[in-house]
Design a protein around this motif. Sequence first.
Motif, PDB file in Angstrom:
ATOM      1  N   UNK A  46     -62.729 -43.034 -74.458  1.00  0.00           N
ATOM      2  CA  UNK A  46     -63.262 -43.591 -75.719  1.00  0.00           C
ATOM      3  C   UNK A  46     -62.162 -43.894 -76.493  1.00  0.00           C
ATOM      4  N   UNK A  47     -60.717 -43.663 -76.272  1.00  0.00           N
ATOM      5  CA  UNK A  47     -59.726 -43.918 -77.034  1.00  0.00           C
ATOM      6  C   UNK A  47     -58.475 -44.064 -76.262  1.00  0.00           C
ATOM      7  N   UNK A  48     -57.922 -45.057 -76.015  1.00  0.00           N
ATOM      8  CA  UNK A  48     -56.676 -45.024 -75.286  1.00  0.00           C
ATOM      9  C   UNK A  48     -55.634 -44.210 -75.712  1.00  0.00           C
ATOM     10  N   UNK A  81     -47.103 -49.524 -56.960  1.00  0.00           N
ATOM     11  CA  UNK A  81     -47.956 -50.383 -56.412  1.00  0.00           C
ATOM     12  C   UNK A  81     -49.041 -49.642 -55.910  1.00  0.00           C
ATOM     13  N   UNK A  82     -50.629 -50.336 -56.565  1.00  0.00           N
ATOM     14  CA  UNK A  82     -51.769 -49.678 -56.323  1.00  0.00           C
ATOM     15  C   UNK A  82     -52.847 -50.637 -56.348  1.00  0.00           C
ATOM     16  N   UNK A  83     -54.228 -50.242 -55.966  1.00  0.00           N
ATOM     17  CA  UNK A  83     -55.171 -51.392 -56.028  1.00  0.00           C
ATOM     18  C   UNK A  83     -55.459 -51.763 -57.461  1.00  0.00           C
ATOM     19  N   UNK A  84     -55.813 -52.673 -57.712  1.00  0.00           N
ATOM     20  CA  UNK A  84     -56.350 -53.166 -59.018  1.00  0.00           C
ATOM     21  C   UNK A  84     -57.743 -52.367 -59.377  1.00  0.00           C
ATOM     22  N   UNK A  85     -58.121 -52.082 -60.468  1.00  0.00           N
ATOM     23  CA  UNK A  85     -59.064 -51.314 -60.861  1.00  0.00           C
ATOM     24  C   UNK A  85     -59.009 -51.191 -62.517  1.00  0.00           C
ATOM     25  N   UNK A  86     -59.896 -50.323 -62.932  1.00  0.00           N
ATOM     26  CA  UNK A  86     -59.766 -50.001 -64.414  1.00  0.00           C
ATOM     27  C   UNK A  86     -60.652 -48.950 -64.911  1.00  0.00           C
ATOM     28  N   UNK A  87     -60.776 -48.554 -66.316  1.00  0.00           N
ATOM     29  CA  UNK A  87     -61.512 -47.443 -66.735  1.00  0.00           C
ATOM     30  C   UNK A  87     -63.121 -48.090 -66.903  1.00  0.00           C
ATOM     31  N   UNK A  88     -63.900 -47.016 -66.485  1.00  0.00           N
ATOM     32  CA  UNK A  88     -65.330 -47.186 -66.660  1.00  0.00           C
ATOM     33  C   UNK A  88     -65.681 -47.143 -68.216  1.00  0.00           C
ATOM     34  N   UNK A  89     -66.192 -48.010 -68.665  1.00  0.00           N
ATOM     35  CA  UNK A  89     -66.737 -48.124 -70.040  1.00  0.00           C
ATOM     36  C   UNK A  89     -67.725 -47.263 -70.410  1.00  0.00           C
ATOM     37  N   UNK A  90     -68.107 -46.607 -71.430  1.00  0.00           N
ATOM     38  CA  UNK A  90     -69.116 -45.620 -71.792  1.00  0.00           C
ATOM     39  C   UNK A  90     -70.376 -46.227 -71.381  1.00  0.00           C
ATOM     40  N   UNK A 130     -46.188 -40.365 -67.357  1.00  0.00           N
ATOM     41  CA  UNK A 130     -45.622 -41.141 -68.705  1.00  0.00           C
ATOM     42  C   UNK A 130     -46.383 -40.571 -69.752  1.00  0.00           C
ATOM     43  N   UNK A 131     -46.021 -41.366 -70.879  1.00  0.00           N
ATOM     44  CA  UNK A 131     -46.533 -40.994 -72.233  1.00  0.00           C
ATOM     45  C   UNK A 131     -48.095 -41.212 -72.027  1.00  0.00           C
ATOM     46  N   UNK A 132     -48.822 -40.205 -72.967  1.00  0.00           N
ATOM     47  CA  UNK A 132     -50.376 -40.284 -73.023  1.00  0.00           C
ATOM     48  C   UNK A 132     -50.826 -39.920 -71.627  1.00  0.00           C
ATOM     49  N   UNK A 133     -50.122 -38.668 -70.765  1.00  0.00           N
ATOM     50  CA  UNK A 133     -50.467 -38.345 -69.561  1.00  0.00           C
ATOM     51  C   UNK A 133     -51.947 -37.889 -69.561  1.00  0.00           C
ATOM     52  N   UNK A 134     -52.990 -38.074 -68.520  1.00  0.00           N
ATOM     53  CA  UNK A 134     -54.124 -37.759 -68.547  1.00  0.00           C
ATOM     54  C   UNK A 134     -54.523 -37.621 -67.107  1.00  0.00           C
ATOM     55  N   UNK A 135     -55.776 -37.000 -66.864  1.00  0.00           N
ATOM     56  CA  UNK A 135     -56.478 -37.080 -65.428  1.00  0.00           C
ATOM     57  C   UNK A 135     -57.613 -38.321 -65.217  1.00  0.00           C
ATOM     58  N   UNK A 136     -57.022 -39.033 -64.221  1.00  0.00           N
ATOM     59  CA  UNK A 136     -57.989 -40.019 -63.897  1.00  0.00           C
ATOM     60  C   UNK A 136     -58.850 -39.573 -62.588  1.00  0.00           C
ATOM     61  N   UNK A 137     -60.183 -39.609 -62.640  1.00  0.00           N
ATOM     62  CA  UNK A 137     -61.320 -39.266 -61.549  1.00  0.00           C
ATOM     63  C   UNK A 137     -61.348 -40.484 -61.125  1.00  0.00           C
ATOM     64  N   UNK A 138     -60.804 -41.101 -59.772  1.00  0.00           N
ATOM     65  CA  UNK A 138     -60.659 -42.469 -59.584  1.00  0.00           C
ATOM     66  C   UNK A 138     -61.706 -42.797 -58.505  1.00  0.00           C
ATOM     67  N   UNK A 139     -62.757 -43.567 -58.562  1.00  0.00           N
ATOM     68  CA  UNK A 139     -63.618 -43.949 -57.249  1.00  0.00           C
ATOM     69  C   UNK A 139     -63.170 -45.292 -56.782  1.00  0.00           C
TER      70      UNK A 139
END
Length: 194
Positions: A46-48, A81-90, A130-139
């Motif tokens: 909900x916030x970057x 290098x990684x696959x394209x993708x992004x965050x799932x919106x609410x 890096x800065x703003x480190x967090x955990x991604x649950x990636x599908x």
Amino acid sequence: MTTTDHQPRARLLESVGAIEPWDDLEHTHLTTAAEWIGGGAPLYRVRKPDVPAMHLVTYFVVLDDTRGQLLLVAHRKAGLWLPAGGHVEPGEDPWAAVVRECREELGIQAVASPLTGERPFFLTVTRTRGEGSHTDVSLWYLLNADTDAVTSYDDGEFSAIRWLTDDQVLEESPEFLDPHMHRFTRKLQHILKP
């Protein structure tokens, strides 16, 4: 957990439960993700960059079946290098996020691979760097496209793109790739070359 939140969570749990774990680590990640989803924790950023500290992401690996290559992007923020993708919106369905991000980042329509359809193929739970480190649950989803179809990309997010065979991905040093890219590629090889 609200009643309006129950149905998307149930669908997400079903999607996660349908993923066949490739190895012990994926089995652990699937268990962690299912407990997180089922436990009622916030799922969407909900916030970057890091609120909440654990949130849902989609990757989509674009395959050119004819040439036997997959697309990787040089992600500016991740430095990998990684696959394209992004965050799932609410409230967004993860497949809808794939469709949206594919259009935004690669300028192409998302076409689900016949190997998986619109279901995730792989799942990872990863602490970012890096800065703003967090955990991604990636599908991780599989898409089909010809290499010629990708004529541009979001150069604000990516500094370059490359098409590689699965063997070329495995020859790359893990320090330059998403930390799970080699594992994903081995799982992919397993279904492509039984």
